[in-house]
Design a protein around this motif. Structure first.
Motif, PDB file in Angstrom:
ATOM      1  N   ALA A 173      -4.946  -1.474   7.323  1.00  0.00           N
ATOM      2  CA  ALA A 173      -6.370  -1.590   6.988  1.00  0.00           C
ATOM      3  C   ALA A 173      -7.158  -0.435   7.586  1.00  0.00           C
ATOM      4  O   ALA A 173      -8.032   0.153   6.927  1.00  0.00           O
ATOM      5  CB  ALA A 173      -6.913  -2.929   7.490  1.00  0.00           C
ATOM      6  N   GLY A 174      -6.871  -0.091   8.837  1.00  0.00           N
ATOM      7  CA  GLY A 174      -7.573   1.018   9.472  1.00  0.00           C
ATOM      8  C   GLY A 174      -7.315   2.339   8.781  1.00  0.00           C
ATOM      9  O   GLY A 174      -8.222   3.175   8.633  1.00  0.00           O
ATOM     10  N   THR A 175      -6.072   2.540   8.345  1.00  0.00           N
ATOM     11  CA  THR A 175      -5.717   3.768   7.637  1.00  0.00           C
ATOM     12  C   THR A 175      -6.464   3.873   6.316  1.00  0.00           C
ATOM     13  O   THR A 175      -6.988   4.939   5.954  1.00  0.00           O
ATOM     14  CB  THR A 175      -4.198   3.825   7.396  1.00  0.00           C
ATOM     15  N   LEU A 176      -6.522   2.757   5.573  1.00  0.00           N
ATOM     16  CA  LEU A 176      -7.211   2.756   4.278  1.00  0.00           C
ATOM     17  C   LEU A 176      -8.708   2.988   4.441  1.00  0.00           C
ATOM     18  O   LEU A 176      -9.311   3.773   3.706  1.00  0.00           O
ATOM     19  CB  LEU A 176      -6.952   1.430   3.553  1.00  0.00           C
ATOM     20  N   VAL A 177      -9.310   2.298   5.411  1.00  0.00           N
ATOM     21  CA  VAL A 177     -10.754   2.471   5.631  1.00  0.00           C
ATOM     22  C   VAL A 177     -11.057   3.911   6.037  1.00  0.00           C
ATOM     23  O   VAL A 177     -12.000   4.533   5.526  1.00  0.00           O
ATOM     24  CB  VAL A 177     -11.254   1.488   6.707  1.00  0.00           C
ATOM     25  N   ALA A 178     -10.254   4.459   6.959  1.00  0.00           N
ATOM     26  CA  ALA A 178     -10.466   5.837   7.394  1.00  0.00           C
ATOM     27  C   ALA A 178     -10.309   6.811   6.241  1.00  0.00           C
ATOM     28  O   ALA A 178     -11.056   7.800   6.133  1.00  0.00           O
ATOM     29  CB  ALA A 178      -9.490   6.184   8.514  1.00  0.00           C
ATOM     30  N   PRO A 238      -8.411  14.596   1.102  1.00  0.00           N
ATOM     31  CA  PRO A 238      -9.040  13.275   1.059  1.00  0.00           C
ATOM     32  C   PRO A 238      -8.341  12.320   0.104  1.00  0.00           C
ATOM     33  O   PRO A 238      -7.697  12.725  -0.861  1.00  0.00           O
ATOM     34  CB  PRO A 238     -10.463  13.583   0.582  1.00  0.00           C
ATOM     35  N   PHE A 239      -8.501  11.037   0.414  1.00  0.00           N
ATOM     36  CA  PHE A 239      -7.963   9.976  -0.445  1.00  0.00           C
ATOM     37  C   PHE A 239      -8.902   9.759  -1.626  1.00  0.00           C
ATOM     38  O   PHE A 239     -10.117   9.772  -1.476  1.00  0.00           O
ATOM     39  CB  PHE A 239      -7.832   8.689   0.369  1.00  0.00           C
ATOM     40  N   ARG A 240      -8.309   9.538  -2.792  1.00  0.00           N
ATOM     41  CA  ARG A 240      -9.107   9.238  -3.986  1.00  0.00           C
ATOM     42  C   ARG A 240      -8.422   8.133  -4.768  1.00  0.00           C
ATOM     43  O   ARG A 240      -7.256   8.251  -5.144  1.00  0.00           O
ATOM     44  CB  ARG A 240      -9.257  10.497  -4.860  1.00  0.00           C
ATOM     45  N   TRP A 241      -9.170   7.048  -5.011  1.00  0.00           N
ATOM     46  CA  TRP A 241      -8.599   5.923  -5.754  1.00  0.00           C
ATOM     47  C   TRP A 241      -8.168   6.339  -7.157  1.00  0.00           C
ATOM     48  O   TRP A 241      -7.186   5.814  -7.700  1.00  0.00           O
ATOM     49  CB  TRP A 241      -9.626   4.790  -5.843  1.00  0.00           C
ATOM     50  N   ASP A 242      -8.901   7.261  -7.764  1.00  0.00           N
ATOM     51  CA  ASP A 242      -8.590   7.642  -9.139  1.00  0.00           C
ATOM     52  C   ASP A 242      -7.272   8.404  -9.252  1.00  0.00           C
ATOM     53  O   ASP A 242      -6.742   8.575 -10.356  1.00  0.00           O
ATOM     54  CB  ASP A 242      -9.729   8.482  -9.736  1.00  0.00           C
ATOM     55  N   LEU A 243      -6.729   8.851  -8.091  1.00  0.00           N
ATOM     56  CA  LEU A 243      -5.450   9.558  -8.116  1.00  0.00           C
ATOM     57  C   LEU A 243      -4.267   8.650  -7.792  1.00  0.00           C
ATOM     58  O   LEU A 243      -3.119   9.092  -7.818  1.00  0.00           O
ATOM     59  CB  LEU A 243      -5.473  10.723  -7.116  1.00  0.00           C
ATOM     60  N   VAL A 267      -0.145   9.301  -8.433  1.00  0.00           N
ATOM     61  CA  VAL A 267       0.862   9.283  -7.375  1.00  0.00           C
ATOM     62  C   VAL A 267       1.978   8.302  -7.711  1.00  0.00           C
ATOM     63  O   VAL A 267       3.167   8.617  -7.578  1.00  0.00           O
ATOM     64  CB  VAL A 267       0.198   8.902  -6.025  1.00  0.00           C
ATOM     65  N   VAL A 268       1.607   7.112  -8.161  1.00  0.00           N
ATOM     66  CA  VAL A 268       2.602   6.071  -8.453  1.00  0.00           C
ATOM     67  C   VAL A 268       3.529   6.505  -9.588  1.00  0.00           C
ATOM     68  O   VAL A 268       4.729   6.200  -9.587  1.00  0.00           O
ATOM     69  CB  VAL A 268       1.901   4.748  -8.800  1.00  0.00           C
ATOM     70  N   VAL A 324      -2.154  15.024  -2.631  1.00  0.00           N
ATOM     71  CA  VAL A 324      -1.355  14.854  -1.415  1.00  0.00           C
ATOM     72  C   VAL A 324      -1.986  13.843  -0.470  1.00  0.00           C
ATOM     73  O   VAL A 324      -1.296  12.975   0.092  1.00  0.00           O
ATOM     74  CB  VAL A 324      -1.154  16.207  -0.709  1.00  0.00           C
ATOM     75  N   GLY A 325      -3.294  13.919  -0.262  1.00  0.00           N
ATOM     76  CA  GLY A 325      -3.951  12.982   0.637  1.00  0.00           C
ATOM     77  C   GLY A 325      -3.806  11.554   0.181  1.00  0.00           C
ATOM     78  O   GLY A 325      -3.528  10.647   0.977  1.00  0.00           O
ATOM     79  N   THR A 326      -3.966  11.324  -1.103  1.00  0.00           N
ATOM     80  CA  THR A 326      -3.798   9.978  -1.659  1.00  0.00           C
ATOM     81  C   THR A 326      -2.355   9.516  -1.515  1.00  0.00           C
ATOM     82  O   THR A 326      -2.091   8.359  -1.165  1.00  0.00           O
ATOM     83  CB  THR A 326      -4.203   9.980  -3.143  1.00  0.00           C
ATOM     84  N   ALA A 327      -1.409  10.410  -1.759  1.00  0.00           N
ATOM     85  CA  ALA A 327       0.005  10.060  -1.654  1.00  0.00           C
ATOM     86  C   ALA A 327       0.376   9.671  -0.224  1.00  0.00           C
ATOM     87  O   ALA A 327       1.100   8.692   0.005  1.00  0.00           O
ATOM     88  CB  ALA A 327       0.870  11.232  -2.127  1.00  0.00           C
ATOM     89  N   LEU A 328      -0.119  10.420   0.762  1.00  0.00           N
ATOM     90  CA  LEU A 328       0.179  10.111   2.162  1.00  0.00           C
ATOM     91  C   LEU A 328      -0.413   8.768   2.565  1.00  0.00           C
ATOM     92  O   LEU A 328       0.221   7.978   3.277  1.00  0.00           O
ATOM     93  CB  LEU A 328      -0.360  11.215   3.065  1.00  0.00           C
TER      94      LEU A 328
END
Length: 415
Positions: free
Chosen positions: A69-74, A205-210, A214-215, A348-352
């Motif tokens: 949860a902390g990783t996702l929020v961050a 950065p993480f992006r939900w649209d990516l 990734v999947v 890459v950020g989203t994948a990690l």
């Protein structure tokens, strides 16, 4: 399309990088100390609150889920780029320590569960940011530096078992207090002394649209499956190794007890720290996929043996445990490195983030499953539950190696 060959990084000549890495490594070691506190003092918590084996397991599992949860929020809030590194790391470590200390006054299991979740949530501000902080001081030696940080966090997570080894007949207060003080001290070291290096760490950065990209990306998916198999085994082994050593020492007639078992568990886990550094060096020379396959085969073999060697001479048991401790964590950093190499560059950020979330998410299940199975059927059955993890990891890495070789990506991945 063949990947381009990376240019040779500039030599690391920045003054102060050595002391900076030392400071950060000590802070990470201290800051991660609360992770396995409830596992190290499980018997005391069970006696105080009347907990079952399954409830004890979920206290450690809650840390894992809190970390997810902390990783996702961050990632969603992009905290690592918005908040200065020393404040993000330092405040997270101090607050994690305080949450850990509240275990001493928790009135019931649900309160304990919430505190453990909060601890994991806050430690998400220590581990991943620590890797980026190290990278700001290194270019050519970045892989080595990150390996040192991974080694430090491995020893840090083992610290509660070291404290338990000297905790005596009433370990709850000294172990919990020791881990709490360590985390607070680690946070203060960074708050007061840390300064980032001159090399900017690439923002991803993480992006939900990516997430869908990734999947659906096969090589990224294989790297994530490999990591998931690795994690299914890793944290469950770490969480119950002291319990296994306790049963090894008692029926085998070797003497000692819970204190000695905790010290043996600490040694077996902590030896993985330098092992992770050596594995990183091997991966740079031999290839990440091959290194992960070797580590998974060795750790899986030790897992398969563990339930059947408990009556063997203690030196043999300790030797197997030491090999196990090195192999089970040796490949950990390599899976993240693989994702940075094979994922689409814009994702890459989203994948990690997805890799970390899935990997740590399954650990909560494997920790619960092993402790519950051990209480019901014994150690051979408990350890057998973990074997699908290394098998899945080997299959995924073998397929990824074949794909990358066929594409001419190079059999030796450079980091």
């Amino acid at each position: 399309m063949l990947p381009s060959t990376p240019s040779e990084p500039e030599p690391d000549t920045t003054p102060g990088r050595g002391p900076a890495l030392l400071l950060l490594s000590v802070a990470v070691l201290l800051g991660m100390s609360p992770w396995f506190t409830s596992a190290a003092v499980g018997e005391a918590l069970a006696a105080r609150h009347g907990l079952s084996a399954g409830e004890l397991a979920w206290l450690t599992g809650a840390v894992q889920l809190g970390f997810v949860a902390g990783t996702l929020v961050a990632a969603v809030l992009n905290l690592a780029d918005v908040v200065p590194a020393r404040w993000y790391f330092g405040a997270s470590a101090v607050l994690a320590g305080l949450a850990n200390g509240l275990l001493l006054v928790a009135p019931d299991w649900l309160f304990l569960l919430g505190l453990r979740f909060a601890t994991g949530f806050l430690l998400a501000g220590v581990y991943p940011p620590g890797m980026k902080m190290a990278a700001t001081w290194f270019r050519a030696g970045r892989g080595m530096a990150i390996g040192v940080v991974v080694g430090a966090l491995t020893v840090g997570k083992a610290a509660p078992f070291l404290l338990r080894g000297f905790g005596g007949e009433a370990p709850l207060v000294p172990v919990t207090t020791g881990a709490t003080v360590a985390a607070v001290l680690g946070g203060l070291l960074v708050l007061l002394l840390w300064r980032s290096g001159p090399h900017e760490f690439l923002r991803r950065p993480f992006r939900w649209d990516l997430a869908r990209t990734v999947v659906l990306h096969r090589k990224t998916r294989l790297a994530t499956w490999g990591y998931t198999g690795h994690m299914w085994e890793l944290y469950a082994v770490w969480a119950v190794l002291h319990l296994w050593f306790t049963d090894v020492l008692d029926p085998g007639g070797f003497g000692g007890g819970a204190d000695r078992a905790a010290l043996l568990a600490f040694g077996a886990i902590a030896v993985g720290g330098p092992g992770a550094v050596l594995a990183g060096m091997l991966a740079d020379r031999w290839g990440r996929e091959r290194t992960t396959i070797l580590a998974l085969v060795v750790s899986g073999t030790c897992t398969a043996m563990a339930g059947w060697i408990m009556g063997s001479p203690l030196p043999l048991v300790v030797l197997v445990a030491a090999i196990w401790g090195v192999a089970v964590v040796a490949d950990s950093a390599q899976f993240s490195a693989l994702v940075t190499e094979v994922a689409p560059s814009h994702a890459v950020g989203t994948a990690l983030t997805l890799q970390t979330s899935v990997g740590f998410g399954v650990t909560a299940i494997s920790i619960w499953a092993v402790q519950t199975a051990q209480a019901t059927w014994g150690w051979p059955a408990a350890w057998a539950i973990l074997l699908p993890g290394p098998v899945l990891g080997v299959v995924a890495m073998a397929r990824l190696l074949r794909l990358r070789t066929e594409e001419g990506a190079g059999e030796v991945a450079t980091g």
